[in-house]
Design an enzyme around this catalytic site. Structure first.
Site, short mmCIF file in Angstrom:
data_model
loop_
_atom_site.label_atom_id
_atom_site.label_comp_id
_atom_site.label_asym_id
_atom_site.label_seq_id
_atom_site.Cartn_x
_atom_site.Cartn_y
_atom_site.Cartn_z
N TYR A 134 -0.06 3.46 -1.82
CA TYR A 134 1.27 4.09 -1.76
C TYR A 134 1.57 4.70 -0.39
O TYR A 134 2.60 5.35 -0.21
CB TYR A 134 1.50 5.07 -2.91
CG TYR A 134 0.56 6.25 -3.03
CD1 TYR A 134 0.53 7.27 -2.09
CD2 TYR A 134 -0.29 6.37 -4.13
CE1 TYR A 134 -0.30 8.37 -2.22
CE2 TYR A 134 -1.14 7.46 -4.27
CZ TYR A 134 -1.14 8.46 -3.31
OH TYR A 134 -1.97 9.55 -3.44
N GLY B 230 -6.89 0.96 -4.26
CA GLY B 230 -6.19 1.29 -5.50
C GLY B 230 -7.05 2.30 -6.24
O GLY B 230 -7.87 2.99 -5.64
N PRO B 231 -6.91 2.39 -7.58
CA PRO B 231 -7.70 3.38 -8.31
C PRO B 231 -9.19 3.03 -8.37
O PRO B 231 -9.56 1.93 -8.77
CB PRO B 231 -7.10 3.35 -9.72
CG PRO B 231 -6.01 2.37 -9.73
CD PRO B 231 -5.94 1.67 -8.42
#
Ligand code: HXC
Length: 281
Positions: free
Chosen positions: A148, A190-191
């Protein structure tokens, strides 16, 4: 997957190296021959990382500092260099984050995350960079951002703003400091399930929902991030600078693709639907 002396020419400082992804990277660098310095706020986790690296036969040292404090950072790097020698690698991993509606953020709440992530990265980057420039050794820098950083994200406004700034810093310095032999890159994970991130960011069933959004069907493993970081820090990546490599199982691309929703259904059923929609001759 690497030669065990891959990083033997390097002394690498990892911020936030006492836990989570920072610790995974620090341990991998140590196993690949780097002398590893870990810096963070709490001494005990840092000492645990150092003990784990030494137990595996590596060389490591730690020093405590808050990355928001430039003088403290400077002294901590002095202490690590006194034990390990000149630092020629830096991984900016320390971060702060929490979920909040933007309208509920106090000025201090916004400030605390931005000062950890953006100012903290500047403090370590400038301090280590000046040492590299003065010594004429060159070096390698890597910052951990997120996907993000370029999309922004609801409910983590300070983190999104700060990570975008770190990405801009990475690309700016890749050009400005190339003449000193300093490479500057980023990884956008990412996660990855770590206590620090998931306890603050994954509430209710959001964790299960997040997993379903990942085309490869699972979260990342810290060792996978460490593999990429080791490559990007290594002499084998000498021509890579200003780059941000995404490591998210395809998550951010899927989120933006109009017709990716069809991947949620059994493929044979989807093919039947496509066939039924095909104009008859
Ligand atoms: C709203 C909050 C808050 C919350 C703190 N604040 N937590 N506001 N919701 N959940 C406010 C406080 O009220 C205070 O404002 C200000 O923020 C500072 O809080 P402190 O607790 O005094 O700050 P500090 O002790 O310095 O802690 C910093 C922190 C904390 C960022 C708030 O969470 C922290 O130390 N985090 C470090 C580890 C971490 O966050 N790791 C996760 C990174 S994960 P007032 O106005 O009351 O004084 C990540 C990856 C994301 O970044 C990628 C996922 C895909």
């Amino acid at each position: 997957m690497f030669q065990t002396d891959l990083l033997s020419s390097q002394t690498i400082l990892v911020t936030g190296g006492g836990s989570g992804l920072g610790r995974a990277m620090a341990e991998r660098f140590g196993a690949l021959g780097a002398r590893v310095g870990v810096l963070g706020r709490r001494v005990e986790p840092l000492e645990e990382t150092v003990a784990a690296i030494r137990a595996a036969g590596g060389t490591a040292a730690c020093a405590s500092a808050d990355v928001r404090d430039p003088h403290g950072v400077h002294l901590a790097i002095d202490a690590i260099e006194a034990e390990l020698g000149p630092v020629n690698g830096l991984v900016n991993n320390a971060a702060g984050n929490f979920l909040s509606a933007a309208e509920d953020l106090s000025p201090n709440a916004f400030d605390s995350v931005v000062r950890i992530v953006l100012h903290g990265t500047f403090h370590t980057t400038q301090d280590v960079g000046k040492r590299m420039i003065e010594r004429g050794t060159g070096g390698t820098m890597l910052s951990i951002v997120t996907t993000y950083a370029w999309m922004g994200s609801a409910f983590v406004l300070p983190s999104a703003c700060a990570k975008a700034g770190v990405l801009a810093m990475t690309r700016s310095l890749a050009v400005e400091w190339a003449c000193y032999g300093i490479r500057n890159n980023a990884i956008a994970p990412g996660p990855f399930p770590t206590e620090g991130a998931f306890s603050r960011l994954m509430a209710g069933d959001i964790e299960e929902q997040a997993k379903k959004q990942i085309p490869l069907g699972r979260f990342g493993e810290p060792g996978e991030l460490a593999n990429l970081a080791a490559y990007m820090m290594s002499p084998g990546a000498a021509y890579m600078t200003g780059e941000c490599v995404v490591l998210d199982g395809g998550e951010w691309l899927r989120a933006g693709q109009e017709f990716s929703r069809y991947t949620e259904y059994p493929r044979e059923a989807v093919k039947q639907v496509f066939g039924a929609m095909r104009p008859r001759k």
